[in-house]
Write a protein that holds these residues in place. Structure first.
Motif, PDB file in Angstrom:
ATOM      1  N   TYR A 123       0.855  -1.192   0.000  1.00  6.53           N
ATOM      2  CA  TYR A 123       0.000   0.000   0.000  1.00  6.53           C
ATOM      3  C   TYR A 123       0.892   1.243   0.000  1.00  6.53           C
ATOM      4  O   TYR A 123       2.115   1.144   0.160  1.00  6.53           O
ATOM      5  CB  TYR A 123      -0.952   0.000   1.209  1.00  6.53           C
ATOM      6  CG  TYR A 123      -0.283   0.342   2.526  1.00  6.53           C
ATOM      7  CD1 TYR A 123       0.505  -0.588   3.193  1.00  6.53           C
ATOM      8  CD2 TYR A 123      -0.431   1.610   3.094  1.00  6.53           C
ATOM      9  CE1 TYR A 123       1.122  -0.270   4.396  1.00  6.53           C
ATOM     10  CE2 TYR A 123       0.184   1.935   4.303  1.00  6.53           C
ATOM     11  CZ  TYR A 123       0.963   0.992   4.946  1.00  6.53           C
ATOM     12  OH  TYR A 123       1.575   1.313   6.126  1.00  6.53           O
ATOM     13  N   ARG A 127      -2.445   5.287  -3.210  1.00  5.53           N
ATOM     14  CA  ARG A 127      -3.165   4.289  -4.015  1.00  5.53           C
ATOM     15  C   ARG A 127      -3.836   3.305  -3.086  1.00  5.53           C
ATOM     16  O   ARG A 127      -3.156   2.619  -2.314  1.00  5.53           O
ATOM     17  CB  ARG A 127      -2.184   3.592  -4.958  1.00  5.53           C
ATOM     18  CG  ARG A 127      -1.640   4.563  -5.993  1.00  5.53           C
ATOM     19  CD  ARG A 127      -0.530   3.974  -6.782  1.00  5.53           C
ATOM     20  NE  ARG A 127      -0.939   2.757  -7.451  1.00  5.53           N
ATOM     21  CZ  ARG A 127      -0.114   2.035  -8.217  1.00  5.53           C
ATOM     22  NH1 ARG A 127       1.122   2.424  -8.377  1.00  5.53           N
ATOM     23  NH2 ARG A 127      -0.534   0.948  -8.789  1.00  5.53           N
ATOM     24  N   TRP A 128      -5.149   3.279  -3.154  1.00 10.62           N
ATOM     25  CA  TRP A 128      -5.908   2.385  -2.285  1.00 10.62           C
ATOM     26  C   TRP A 128      -7.147   1.891  -3.007  1.00 10.62           C
ATOM     27  O   TRP A 128      -7.541   2.395  -4.041  1.00 10.62           O
ATOM     28  CB  TRP A 128      -6.316   3.092  -0.989  1.00 10.62           C
ATOM     29  CG  TRP A 128      -6.432   4.574  -1.102  1.00 10.62           C
ATOM     30  CD1 TRP A 128      -7.334   5.262  -1.878  1.00 10.62           C
ATOM     31  CD2 TRP A 128      -5.600   5.544  -0.473  1.00 10.62           C
ATOM     32  NE1 TRP A 128      -7.134   6.584  -1.748  1.00 10.62           N
ATOM     33  CE2 TRP A 128      -6.096   6.800  -0.892  1.00 10.62           C
ATOM     34  CE3 TRP A 128      -4.535   5.489   0.409  1.00 10.62           C
ATOM     35  CZ2 TRP A 128      -5.521   7.992  -0.465  1.00 10.62           C
ATOM     36  CZ3 TRP A 128      -3.981   6.675   0.834  1.00 10.62           C
ATOM     37  CH2 TRP A 128      -4.460   7.901   0.402  1.00 10.62           C
ATOM     38  N   ARG A 131      -7.531   1.358  -6.811  1.00  8.92           N
ATOM     39  CA  ARG A 131      -6.225   1.745  -7.376  1.00  8.92           C
ATOM     40  C   ARG A 131      -5.080   1.219  -6.511  1.00  8.92           C
ATOM     41  O   ARG A 131      -3.939   1.656  -6.656  1.00  8.92           O
ATOM     42  CB  ARG A 131      -6.124   3.275  -7.490  1.00  8.92           C
ATOM     43  CG  ARG A 131      -6.996   3.875  -8.578  1.00  8.92           C
ATOM     44  CD  ARG A 131      -6.429   5.193  -9.086  1.00  8.92           C
ATOM     45  NE  ARG A 131      -6.311   6.186  -8.047  1.00  8.92           N
ATOM     46  CZ  ARG A 131      -7.242   7.088  -7.751  1.00  8.92           C
ATOM     47  NH1 ARG A 131      -8.359   7.119  -8.445  1.00  8.92           N
ATOM     48  NH2 ARG A 131      -7.060   7.956  -6.785  1.00  8.92           N
ATOM     49  N   GLY A 132      -5.386   0.322  -5.576  1.00  6.89           N
ATOM     50  CA  GLY A 132      -4.382  -0.169  -4.632  1.00  6.89           C
ATOM     51  C   GLY A 132      -3.286  -0.987  -5.303  1.00  6.89           C
ATOM     52  O   GLY A 132      -3.450  -1.488  -6.425  1.00  6.89           O
ATOM     53  N   GLY A 177      -6.121  -3.104  -2.247  1.00  9.29           N
ATOM     54  CA  GLY A 177      -6.461  -3.270  -3.659  1.00  9.29           C
ATOM     55  C   GLY A 177      -6.903  -4.665  -4.067  1.00  9.29           C
ATOM     56  O   GLY A 177      -7.216  -4.888  -5.240  1.00  9.29           O
ATOM     57  N   HIS A 221     -14.591   2.662  -3.321  1.00 14.06           N
ATOM     58  CA  HIS A 221     -13.742   3.048  -4.447  1.00 14.06           C
ATOM     59  C   HIS A 221     -12.792   4.141  -3.973  1.00 14.06           C
ATOM     60  O   HIS A 221     -13.118   4.892  -3.063  1.00 14.06           O
ATOM     61  CB  HIS A 221     -14.597   3.525  -5.620  1.00 14.06           C
ATOM     62  CG  HIS A 221     -15.339   2.403  -6.264  1.00 14.06           C
ATOM     63  ND1 HIS A 221     -14.771   1.598  -7.215  1.00 14.06           N
ATOM     64  CD2 HIS A 221     -16.573   1.922  -6.041  1.00 14.06           C
ATOM     65  CE1 HIS A 221     -15.633   0.662  -7.561  1.00 14.06           C
ATOM     66  NE2 HIS A 221     -16.737   0.839  -6.870  1.00 14.06           N
ATOM     67  N   SER A 222     -11.641   4.217  -4.618  1.00 16.15           N
ATOM     68  CA  SER A 222     -10.647   5.181  -4.151  1.00 16.15           C
ATOM     69  C   SER A 222     -11.208   6.605  -4.186  1.00 16.15           C
ATOM     70  O   SER A 222     -10.938   7.400  -3.290  1.00 16.15           O
ATOM     71  CB  SER A 222      -9.358   5.072  -4.955  1.00 16.15           C
ATOM     72  OG  SER A 222      -9.632   5.099  -6.312  1.00 16.15           O
ATOM     73  N   TYR A 225     -13.273   7.102  -1.155  1.00 15.54           N
ATOM     74  CA  TYR A 225     -12.414   7.145   0.031  1.00 15.54           C
ATOM     75  C   TYR A 225     -11.780   8.525   0.152  1.00 15.54           C
ATOM     76  O   TYR A 225     -11.764   9.145   1.216  1.00 15.54           O
ATOM     77  CB  TYR A 225     -11.350   6.050  -0.101  1.00 15.54           C
ATOM     78  CG  TYR A 225     -10.393   5.974   1.056  1.00 15.54           C
ATOM     79  CD1 TYR A 225     -10.805   5.507   2.303  1.00 15.54           C
ATOM     80  CD2 TYR A 225      -9.062   6.348   0.902  1.00 15.54           C
ATOM     81  CE1 TYR A 225      -9.916   5.428   3.371  1.00 15.54           C
ATOM     82  CE2 TYR A 225      -8.169   6.263   1.958  1.00 15.54           C
ATOM     83  CZ  TYR A 225      -8.598   5.796   3.192  1.00 15.54           C
ATOM     84  OH  TYR A 225      -7.716   5.719   4.226  1.00 15.54           O
ATOM     85  N   GLU A 226     -11.264   9.026  -0.968  1.00 12.47           N
ATOM     86  CA  GLU A 226     -10.605  10.336  -0.934  1.00 12.47           C
ATOM     87  C   GLU A 226     -11.607  11.440  -0.630  1.00 12.47           C
ATOM     88  O   GLU A 226     -11.327  12.363   0.132  1.00 12.47           O
ATOM     89  CB  GLU A 226      -9.912  10.591  -2.281  1.00 12.47           C
ATOM     90  CG  GLU A 226      -8.631   9.791  -2.405  1.00 12.47           C
ATOM     91  CD  GLU A 226      -8.302   9.364  -3.833  1.00 12.47           C
ATOM     92  OE1 GLU A 226      -8.955   9.843  -4.782  1.00 12.47           O
ATOM     93  OE2 GLU A 226      -7.390   8.525  -3.984  1.00 12.47           O
TER      94      GLU A 226
END
Ligand SMILES: Cc1cc2nc3c(=O)[nH]c(=O)nc-3n(C[C@H](O)[C@H](O)[C@H](O)COP(=O)(O)O)c2cc1C
Length: 241
Positions: A123, A127-128, A131-132, A177, A221-222, A225-226
């Protein structure tokens, strides 16, 4: 496909270890390759500290993530950890196989994750989730549970088993991911007779052979999360990626 099965049980004759062996045999018979990491058998040390590294980025104060970043850039992980990281990098499917101990995984399994899932390897870098760094790989928990299915239901004393496993499925595997499939759960093995145990072994073999068809757990989803967790704007998140 290449499987890595990480097993945490101190007793080779246990139900958990037998389940692992049945699963591995089924996979090998189907032409898959399986790398078994039997944590107790190899005496895996779960304590995470300076011994994870061959050198220190900062000898005065230990910060594990800083040291991991440095080791990832310089090839500075210990031989023991580098081996586990290479195994993980090479696999298509990760199976974590353990008995529930105090509503979670045994400490030796948690230690494997604490040490092997290093920043810069599994990790990091913003990117998580989808997209991890582990994207493209599958992961599954194969868990034996002392209590009954009823005790782990919505109205049971412990609540749903999926809620208990959420920190592992979502907070660790999904975060890194992996596509996480529904866990394989074997309840109350001590209360089962030989025939019921054989049925569980057969069901597990089938689950592993057809793991690509197993239902996936819904995951963050990233972008979400962001946006919702880190509170960055979608515009900033896209630029950072
Ligand atoms: C230290 C320890 C903690 C345990 N905690 C739980 C628990 O929180 N919930 C539960 O249902 N069973 C618990 N158990 C029972 C195990 O989950 C059960 O013995 C195991 O899944 C059975 O598989 P095995 O025969 O392969 O050990 C615990 C067992 C031990 C040794």
């Amino acid at each position: 496909m290449r499987f890595i099965c990480v097993l945490a049980h101190p007793e080779p004759a246990s139900f958990t270890a037998s389940l692992a062996r049945h699963g591995m045999k089924a996979l090998e018979q189907s032409g898959h390759s399986v790398d078994l990491v039997d944590l107790y058998a190899i005496g895996f040390d779960p304590i995470s500290d300076r011994r994870n590294f061959v050198a220190a980025a900062n000898p005065d104060r230990f910060d594990q993530q800083d040291e991991e970043r440095h080791a990832a850039a310089t090839g500075g992980f210990s031989t023991e950890l580098q081996l586990e990281m290479d195994r993980l990098a090479a696999c298509d499917v990760l199976v974590l196989q353990f008995p529930i101990w105090w509503l979670g995984m045994p400490a030796i399994m948690k230690g494997w994750i604490d040490r092997v899932f290093a920043i810069g390897r599994t990790y990091g870098g913003g990117r998580w989730f989808d997209r991890g760094l582990m994207r493209g790989k599958l992961a599954m928990l194969a868990v034996t549970i002392g209590g009954t299915e009823q005790a782990y239901s919505e109205c049971g004393i412990y609540g749903p088993a999926l809620d208990m496993l959420r920190p592992i499925n979502h907070g660790i595997l999904g975060f890194c991911g992996f596509d996480v499939v529904e866990p394989f759960l074997a309840y109350a093995p001590a209360r089962k007779g030989d025939q019921e145990r054989d049925e569980i072994f057969a069901e597990y073999a089938g689950r592993l052979r057809h793991i690509e068809r197993a239902p996936r757990l819904p995951m963050l989803h990233s972008d979400d999360y962001e946006h919702f967790v880190l509170k960055t704007s979608r515009h900033e998140a896209t630029r950072a990626a």
